[in-house]
Scaffold this motif. Structure first.
Motif, PDB file in Angstrom:
ATOM      1  N   ILE A  66       0.811  -1.671   0.677  1.00  0.00           N
ATOM      2  CA  ILE A  66      -0.009   0.006  -0.084  1.00  0.00           C
ATOM      3  C   ILE A  66       0.584   1.751  -0.097  1.00  0.00           C
ATOM      4  O   ILE A  66       0.200   2.373  -0.319  1.00  0.00           O
ATOM      5  N   LEU A 149      -7.075   1.644  -2.519  1.00  0.00           N
ATOM      6  CA  LEU A 149      -5.834   1.171  -1.727  1.00  0.00           C
ATOM      7  C   LEU A 149      -6.580  -0.193  -1.754  1.00  0.00           C
ATOM      8  O   LEU A 149      -6.169  -0.806  -0.620  1.00  0.00           O
ATOM      9  N   HIS A 178       0.788   3.813   4.747  1.00  0.00           N
ATOM     10  CA  HIS A 178       0.497   4.459   3.492  1.00  0.00           C
ATOM     11  C   HIS A 178       0.444   5.905   3.778  1.00  0.00           C
ATOM     12  O   HIS A 178       0.834   7.044   3.005  1.00  0.00           O
TER      13      HIS A 178
END
Length: 277
Positions: A66, A149, A178
């Motif tokens: 991610i 995501l 992330h």
């Protein structure tokens, strides 16, 4: 007199010494370093477990991808589990000054994407598993470009490796990395990493169940694709639980990250399970 708590990284050294592969001293040092350094930039939560009987290897770990920080978070999580992961990583990292030497001398496995030598990475990963190593792959092959995501459809490399070697596949799901560091750009990456010291995003690394591939015949057409989809489904099921308060879109949106729905993963009914672990 009290006894000292067990050091899982010492267990790593002991288990690998019983195999033909011994974790390089540089990588043992960096595992300890990252285990202490990663929590400086986030609230690191490691949940789930890897059964003790598997920690001596071989193991294949598959994880969602991610962001640019999540490899470091995943490595720190593996270190807490007493594992010394060998990462399959893009060849560009191995060509980088200084960092490339670290990657080579730490025993990681180079993947030259788009090259005629890319299949060599699979052979090297097979050799690593035969030596009793823990091999880590991102089945998606890149940081997810899905707008929410969510995992993209997995490529088949990890599935081929699992069916070729019979090594157990442990599904690891992560969320929150992330938020630590931007997708791209040295200035953006450095600025967001530094600011994370006081932002303190929560990063969760969950070690899930073994992905059951025992019913699949490697020689049968379609088995590789089914295995890849099962890996994706295992990660998706857990990710839905890790981000229950972010059911569609992440709260944190990186404006630099490109977006694409070309490889959106659509689970088949036979891959969705009620994972309560």
């Amino acid at each position: 007199m009290g006894t000292s708590p067990p050091d899982p990284l010492r267990d790593v050294e002991d288990s690998t010494s019983r195999k033909s592969y011994r974790t390089p001293a540089l990588w043992r040092f960096l595992l300890r370093f990252l285990r202490g350094a990663v929590p400086l930039f986030c609230r690191l939560k490691v949940t789930g477990d890897v059964p003790t009987r598997l920690r001596g290897g071989p193991i294949i770990i598959v994880s969602n991808h991610i962001g640019t920080f999540d490899p470091m978070a995943l490595i720190a999580g593996c270190a807490k589990q007493g594992l010394a992961p060998r990462m399959l990583a893009t060849g560009g990292l191995f060509r980088a000054p200084v960092f490339g030497a670290i990657m080579r001398n730490s025993g990681h496995i180079r993947v030259d994407r788009g090259s005629h030598t890319v299949t060599g990475a699979l052979h090297n990963a097979v050799d690593a598993l035969n030596e009793g190593s823990t091999v880590v792959l991102y089945p998606e092959g890149r940081i997810s470009l899905d707008p929410g995501l969510w995992p993209e459809r997995a490529k088949t490399g990890a599935a081929r490796l699992a069916l070729t070697t019979g090594a157990p596949v442990v599904s690891v799901t992560q969320w929150g990395a992330h938020e630590v560091m931007a997708y791209d750009g040295p200035l953006h990456m450095a600025a967001t990493l530094i600011s994370s010291i006081w932002r303190r995003p929560t990063v969760t690394i969950h070690f899930g169940d073994i992905v059951d591939l025992t019913d699949l015949d490697p020689a049968k057409a379609g088995s590789v694709r089914i295995a890849a989809d099962r890996m994706s489904a295992a990660g998706l099921n857990r990710l839905q639980r890790l981000r229950v308060d972010e059911p569609v879109m992440p709260r944190h949106v990186d404006r630099i990250r490109p977006l694409s729905t070309a490889r959106t993963y659509k689970p088949r009914p036979d891959t969705v399970t009620d994972d309560a672990s």
